[in-house]
Write a protein that holds these residues in place. Sequence first.
Motif, short mmCIF file in Angstrom:
data_model
loop_
_atom_site.label_atom_id
_atom_site.label_comp_id
_atom_site.label_asym_id
_atom_site.label_seq_id
_atom_site.Cartn_x
_atom_site.Cartn_y
_atom_site.Cartn_z
N ARG A 1 -8.29 -8.68 1.74
CA ARG A 1 -7.18 -8.92 2.68
C ARG A 1 -6.14 -9.89 2.11
NH1 ARG A 1 -5.77 -6.67 7.42
NH2 ARG A 1 -5.06 -8.73 7.97
N LEU A 2 -6.55 -10.73 1.18
CA LEU A 2 -5.62 -11.70 0.61
C LEU A 2 -4.69 -11.08 -0.43
CD1 LEU A 2 -8.03 -14.70 0.33
CD2 LEU A 2 -6.02 -14.55 1.79
N GLY A 3 -5.09 -9.93 -0.97
CA GLY A 3 -4.26 -9.25 -1.95
C GLY A 3 -3.86 -10.17 -3.09
N HIS B 1 -2.72 -12.97 -3.15
CA HIS B 1 -2.90 -14.41 -2.90
C HIS B 1 -4.33 -14.88 -3.17
CE1 HIS B 1 1.16 -14.67 -1.50
NE2 HIS B 1 0.94 -13.62 -0.74
N GLN B 2 -5.15 -14.00 -3.76
CA GLN B 2 -6.50 -14.43 -4.14
C GLN B 2 -6.45 -15.58 -5.14
OE1 GLN B 2 -8.55 -11.01 -5.68
NE2 GLN B 2 -8.82 -10.09 -3.66
N GLU C 1 3.51 -17.11 3.26
CA GLU C 1 2.92 -15.77 3.25
C GLU C 1 1.44 -15.83 2.90
OE1 GLU C 1 2.97 -11.50 0.91
OE2 GLU C 1 4.68 -12.84 0.61
N ALA C 2 1.08 -16.68 1.95
CA ALA C 2 -0.33 -16.85 1.57
C ALA C 2 -1.14 -17.37 2.75
CB ALA C 2 -0.46 -17.78 0.37
N VAL D 1 -0.43 -17.02 5.98
CA VAL D 1 -0.53 -15.94 6.97
C VAL D 1 -1.59 -14.94 6.54
CG1 VAL D 1 0.70 -13.99 8.01
CG2 VAL D 1 1.80 -16.23 7.88
N ARG D 2 -1.63 -14.59 5.26
CA ARG D 2 -2.65 -13.67 4.77
C ARG D 2 -4.05 -14.25 4.95
NH1 ARG D 2 -1.89 -9.24 0.82
NH2 ARG D 2 0.28 -8.63 1.11
N ASN E 1 -4.91 -14.04 8.64
CA ASN E 1 -5.23 -12.67 9.02
C ASN E 1 -6.60 -12.24 8.50
OD1 ASN E 1 -2.80 -12.43 10.37
ND2 ASN E 1 -1.76 -11.38 8.69
N ALA E 2 -6.93 -12.66 7.29
CA ALA E 2 -8.25 -12.35 6.73
C ALA E 2 -9.36 -12.98 7.56
CB ALA E 2 -8.33 -12.81 5.27
#
Length: 171
Positions: A48-50, A52-53, A127-128, A130-131, A134-135
């Motif tokens: 989910r982090l795409g 931004h991992q 954005e990181a 928010v990700r 959301n994760a």
Amino acid sequence: MSTEIRMTPQAPLPGAAVAARLACAMVQPVLSRVVRRMALRHPSLFARLGPHQGTDFLIDPIELPFALHLRPDPQALVFRAVPRIGAPQAGAVIRGRFLLLLELIDSEEDGDAAFFARDLEVTGDTEAVVRLRNALDDVDGSIAGEAADMFGAPGRAILARLRRTRSTDNK
């Protein structure tokens, strides 16, 4: 009613650096165990982090003597306690009271509301953040509860006490 809190950490007191390093050393074995278990049980968090991992997050519970450095890269996972002075550069910083941050982990508190009430400070790559939120929102069950369960009855009792403290603070 929200009480105003000072988000910027105060200047360290003499001896605070030593106390922070000691606190980090004491909490690190717990953090290492928890992050390894969560990575095994919830690999979807990373997906989910795409992109931004590889982001370095600094999670700063303002009333504790240390911050938490998180890099949610499944190939090089980092979750460690760090003294604020000398903390690594972070792509995103999340700062607030420990109990609020605990509730945000399990989506028990509205992060947007906490942000706009100035109970939560977010800087850097939003954005990181928010990700990451959301994760965490997509995880079934309670991450804090799972972490507490790893330590049996004492872990569950500590988490229950923390949650009672937070609910009492909100009244």
